[in-house]
Write a protein that holds these residues in place. Structure first.
Motif, PDB file in Angstrom:
ATOM      1  N   HIS A 248     -17.222  -6.974 -14.938  1.00 41.29           N
ATOM      2  CA  HIS A 248     -16.214  -7.964 -15.780  1.00 41.29           C
ATOM      3  C   HIS A 248     -15.463  -8.499 -14.873  1.00 41.29           C
ATOM      4  N   SER A 249     -14.914  -9.624 -15.094  1.00 36.44           N
ATOM      5  CA  SER A 249     -14.064 -10.257 -14.529  1.00 36.44           C
ATOM      6  C   SER A 249     -12.701 -10.634 -15.441  1.00 36.44           C
ATOM      7  N   TYR A 250     -11.522 -10.478 -14.738  1.00 38.73           N
ATOM      8  CA  TYR A 250     -10.321 -10.821 -15.522  1.00 38.73           C
ATOM      9  C   TYR A 250      -9.725 -12.278 -14.806  1.00 38.73           C
ATOM     10  N   ARG A 251      -8.849 -12.809 -15.823  1.00 37.30           N
ATOM     11  CA  ARG A 251      -8.252 -14.016 -15.242  1.00 37.30           C
ATOM     12  C   ARG A 251      -6.786 -13.452 -14.618  1.00 37.30           C
ATOM     13  N   LEU A 252      -6.358 -14.242 -13.547  1.00 41.84           N
ATOM     14  CA  LEU A 252      -5.143 -14.096 -13.063  1.00 41.84           C
ATOM     15  C   LEU A 252      -4.009 -14.964 -13.513  1.00 41.84           C
ATOM     16  N   PRO A 253      -2.806 -14.716 -13.540  1.00 42.03           N
ATOM     17  CA  PRO A 253      -2.441 -13.477 -13.323  1.00 42.03           C
ATOM     18  C   PRO A 253      -2.288 -12.232 -14.314  1.00 42.03           C
ATOM     19  N   ASP A 254      -2.646 -12.683 -15.640  1.00 44.82           N
ATOM     20  CA  ASP A 254      -2.452 -11.943 -16.717  1.00 44.82           C
ATOM     21  C   ASP A 254      -3.343 -10.768 -16.850  1.00 44.82           C
TER      22      ASP A 254
END
Length: 457
Positions: A248-254
């Motif tokens: 899984h990947s997540y956006r930064l900064p949130d």
């Protein structure tokens, strides 16, 4: 990515079915050809971590955490260039954002800055007593270390503004056994979480000010945290966890949802290209003819490139590296029996991996005098070879004799060990005897071979 897998084993205070994506050949238009890589032995005694310096054509190998073993420098193919005796006992090594300085975590109590051109130490960042620091990351104009408790009271982060000064000790985020990563585009942000217990909470922490500040936090991002890898542009972080069986990947900064990069069991690592165009994801242990490393374009769920390591070669977590354009990658594996063979694999769209070959030869001669009707048979090989003690990886060949086209007789069945030689004798009938060494890999990984030789009596 700054958890170095079993590299932390040197610190006594730190304790620590194949499903999903399976590629065999090129089975559809959406699946790349699965390429095989055998790797090359690294020139180290006690491997811990690896870093890529593409500009200088180097790999840096940390070894012997807490020992007197030096930092090792090789070329991009793993061939030894030099050793750095002034920098020993390293658990981690990473380049600064400007690519001019190596940050080497040494002896679990300090980080040394080393000039990347001269390989001469230039500064030192000391950890406070009781904080066993095992990895470090450049983050903006700060150096951030991850430490575990060896007397200070808890694990956490150390944030240095300058060398030779006391760091800020921060336990407001991960405070047990932190995993951290940062990138040049992160502008003083680090991604952090704790390994050693589950579920995982992932933090984005701003270390640019006088006191670290949590920018965002996301709970339940998986179980059994292995690693984070933040894209160089600072926009997306890929998390490697024991569960779920995908990256899984997540956006930064949130930390909002981004792409889920399929990998299957068991997730082992991830790495970005320097231009943030490509992410490679890896699995820690697979069967034969299953993908161990997959390349994806950023935001895509269709792999563009796939590599297979031999069964029994297990990915060393934290060692996957990708070059600036996503055309070449590196990874280290160890054997799953003794963990004492570290192989460097290098592969990518512009760099074919070192492929498995089967090098077996057979020769024979007759004796003299009363032994002139005896065949003295020798089989030699350099590849393949069995893994030491690994019953699931034992490789055998069969040696046959056939005279004037008659049915073959089995005269030997040696294991392909590192000794590389098998000898036997055979009583020659009259006629022409063909001697054949037949090898077939039961895992269908090494090519088959059947060299022959003949004697006439």
């Amino acid at each position: 990515m700054r958890l170095r897998g079993i590299a932390l084993g040197g610190l006594a205070l730190i304790t620590m079915v194949s499903t999903g994506v399976v590629l065999a050949g090129s089975s559809s238009a959406d699946e790349p050809e699965l390429l095989k890589s055998v790797g090359t032995q690294l020139p180290v005694q006690d491997f811990r971590a690896i870093e890529l310096d593409e500009d200088r054509g180097r790999l840096y190998l940390a070894q012997g955490a807490g020992s007197d073993l030096p930092l090792v420098v090789t070329d991009l193919d793993g061939v030894l260039k030099t050793k750095v005796p002034a920098v020993t006992g390293a658990s981690d090594v990473v380049l600064s954002d400007d690519r001019g300085t190596l940050l080497v975590t040494q002896d679990f109590d300090h980080v040394t800055a080393v000039d990347a051109d001269t390989l001469v130490p230039s500064a030192r960042y000391d950890a406070p007593a009781g904080a066993c620091v095992y990895s470090a990351e450049p983050a903006g104009d700060k150096i951030v270390g991850a430490y575990v408790d060896c007397g200070i009271g808890s694990g956490g982060l150390l944030v240095w503004s300058t060398p030779n000064t006391a760091p800020v000790v921060y336990t407001g985020g991960p405070n047990y056994h932190p995993v951290i990563d940062a990138s040049p585009g992160g502008r003083g942000l680090i991604v952090a979480g704790d390994t050693g217990y589950s579920p995982v909470s992932t933090y984005v922490i701003d270390v640019s000010g006088a006191t670290p500040t949590i920018v965002s936090k996301r709970d339940n991002t998986g179980s059994n945290l292995i690693d984070y890898t933040l894209s160089p542009d600072g926009t997306e972080v890929v998390e490697t966890v024991g569960s779920p069986y995908e990256h899984h990947s997540y956006r930064l900064p949130d930390l909002s949802d981004a792409t889920v990069y399929p990998s299957g069991v068991y997730p082992g690592d991830a790495a970005w290209s320097g231009d943030s165009s490509t992410v490679a994801v890896a699995r820690s242990n697979t069967g034969s003819n299953d993908a161990d490393v997959l390349f994806y374009a950023k935001g895509s769920t269709t792999p563009t490139y796939a590599v297979d390591f031999r069964r029994g070669d297990v990915l060393w977590q934290g060692t996957l590296l990708v070059n600036s354009t996503g055309t070449r990658a590196w990874a280290v594996t160890y054997d799953d029996v003794y963990q004492n063979t570290q192989l460097l694999h290098s592969f990518g769209p512009s760099h074919p991996p070192k492929a498995p070959t089967t090098d077996i030869d057979i020769s024979a001669r007759t004796g003299s005098g009363k032994n002139k009707s005896t065949a003295y048979v020798t089989v030699t090989w350099t590849s393949p070879m069995s893994r030491p003690g690994g019953s699931t990886n034992q490789q055998f060949l069969r040696v046959y004799a056939s005279t004037d086209g008659a049915t073959e007789r089995l005269i030997g069945n040696p294991e392909l060990t590192a000794t590389g030689t098998f000898t036997t004798t055979y009583a020659l009938p009259r006629g022409t005897t063909t001697l054949t060494a037949r090898y077939t890999d039961f895992e269908n990984w090494y090519p088959s071979a059947s060299p022959t030789t003949s004697l006439t009596r």
